[in-house]
Design an enzyme around this catalytic site. Structure first.
Site, PDB file in Angstrom:
ATOM      1  N   ASP A   8      20.175 -14.445 -53.071  1.00 43.87           N
ATOM      2  CA  ASP A   8      19.950 -15.828 -52.631  1.00 43.87           C
ATOM      3  C   ASP A   8      18.689 -15.835 -51.763  1.00 43.87           C
ATOM      4  OD1 ASP A   8      19.965 -18.258 -51.305  1.00 43.87           O
ATOM      5  OD2 ASP A   8      22.086 -18.142 -50.734  1.00 43.87           O
ATOM      6  N   ASN A  22       9.650 -30.191 -56.494  1.00 44.90           N
ATOM      7  CA  ASN A  22       9.104 -31.202 -57.415  1.00 44.90           C
ATOM      8  C   ASN A  22       7.907 -31.855 -56.721  1.00 44.90           C
ATOM      9  OD1 ASN A  22      10.032 -33.596 -55.877  1.00 44.90           O
ATOM     10  ND2 ASN A  22      12.049 -32.768 -56.400  1.00 44.90           N
ATOM     11  N   VAL A  31      17.293 -24.454 -56.353  1.00 42.69           N
ATOM     12  CA  VAL A  31      16.853 -23.668 -55.194  1.00 42.69           C
ATOM     13  C   VAL A  31      16.250 -24.574 -54.121  1.00 42.69           C
ATOM     14  CG1 VAL A  31      14.557 -23.043 -56.096  1.00 42.69           C
ATOM     15  CG2 VAL A  31      15.752 -21.484 -54.559  1.00 42.69           C
ATOM     16  N   ASP A  32      15.648 -25.663 -54.537  1.00 40.58           N
ATOM     17  CA  ASP A  32      15.063 -26.647 -53.600  1.00 40.58           C
ATOM     18  C   ASP A  32      16.153 -27.187 -52.665  1.00 40.58           C
ATOM     19  OD1 ASP A  32      13.305 -28.442 -52.466  1.00 40.58           O
ATOM     20  OD2 ASP A  32      13.038 -29.672 -54.260  1.00 40.58           O
ATOM     21  N   THR A 116      12.472 -22.151 -64.360  1.00 44.09           N
ATOM     22  CA  THR A 116      13.405 -21.706 -65.414  1.00 44.09           C
ATOM     23  C   THR A 116      14.818 -22.276 -65.263  1.00 44.09           C
ATOM     24  OG1 THR A 116      14.113 -19.674 -64.311  1.00 44.09           O
ATOM     25  CG2 THR A 116      12.124 -19.541 -65.681  1.00 44.09           C
ATOM     26  N   GLY A 117      15.014 -23.163 -64.288  1.00 44.50           N
ATOM     27  CA  GLY A 117      16.317 -23.810 -64.129  1.00 44.50           C
ATOM     28  C   GLY A 117      16.263 -25.203 -64.726  1.00 44.50           C
ATOM     29  N   ILE A 118      16.299 -26.185 -63.843  1.00 43.26           N
ATOM     30  CA  ILE A 118      16.296 -27.596 -64.251  1.00 43.26           C
ATOM     31  C   ILE A 118      15.080 -27.920 -65.135  1.00 43.26           C
ATOM     32  CG2 ILE A 118      16.116 -29.950 -63.300  1.00 43.26           C
ATOM     33  CD1 ILE A 118      17.768 -28.770 -60.836  1.00 43.26           C
ATOM     34  N   TYR A 119      13.956 -27.249 -64.915  1.00 42.01           N
ATOM     35  CA  TYR A 119      12.722 -27.527 -65.685  1.00 42.01           C
ATOM     36  C   TYR A 119      12.655 -26.798 -67.034  1.00 42.01           C
ATOM     37  CZ  TYR A 119      10.639 -30.305 -61.887  1.00 42.01           C
ATOM     38  OH  TYR A 119      10.351 -31.270 -60.949  1.00 42.01           O
TER      39      TYR A 119
END
Ligand code: AR6
Length: 169
Positions: A8, A22, A31-32, A116-119
């Site tokens: 983490d 963003n 992570v944001d 590599t997550g939400i994007y």
């Protein structure tokens, strides 16, 4: 040195950790969200004064309640099939974060797996770009200590493979 770890990023005691933000820089999920929760509300107060950030660029704030001294915020590209300059923009994220880290005297820097997550940036491509860009930068700054902090085993495996591949080149 470039290291790949599983963990983490909000727990990492580096001079700077990187936030996969963003363009508003006003927080979000992934992570944001974790970084804003762990850093406390003053992080958002400072971010509000930055007037956002373009994709591929980077801006720096203090780390507040985090063990890291600074947070470097970079909006990665949203994956849209690869024909919208996504690979070049992702490379710019890593380069601009590292340049900013050097400008602020940071020697130890931790990155999450940007985009590599939400994007939805494909992990095979993203891991190769990240590792190659960091290694290129470290040829000019050999004293830096950089780690990729992966949140899950699949991501960790991709970055380890990318590092093995890059070392073999
Ligand atoms: N430590 C390390 N890595 C983490 C952590 C953590 N605590 N939490 C998640 N990850 P993402 P993106 C991993 O979606 O794709 C936000 O809403 C996660 O498993 O956080 O660049 C922003 O505001 C994945 O491997 O970032 C933007 O709107 C990696 O971090 C958008 O998401 C990146 O996943 C940015 O999307």
């Amino acid at each position: 040195m470039l290291g790949i770890t599983l963990g983490d990023i909000t727990k990492i005691e580096a001079d700077a950790i990187v936030n996969a933000a963003n363009t508003s820089l006003l927080g979000g999920g992934g992570v944001d969200g974790a970084i804003h929760r762990a850093a406390g509300p003053k992080l958002l107060t400072e971010c509000r004064m930055l007037n956002g950030c373009k994709t591929g660029q980077a801006k720096i704030t203090k780390g507040y309640w985090l063990p890291a001294q600074y947070v470097i915020h970079t909006p990665g590209p949203v994956w849209n099939g690869g024909k919208k300059g996504e690979e070049h923009l992702l490379k710019s994220c890593y380069e601009n974060c590292l340049k900013l880290a050097v400008d602020y005297g940071c020697r130890t820097v931790a990155f999450p797996s940007i985009s590599t997550g939400i994007y939805r940036f494909p992990l095979d491509k993203a891991s190769a770009i990240a590792v190659e860009t960091i290694l290129e930068f470290m040829e000019l700054h050999p004293d830096m200590d950089v780690q990729m902090v992966c949140f899950d085993r699949e991501t960790f495996q991709y970055y380890q493979n990318a590092l093995e591949t890059a070392k073999g080149k």
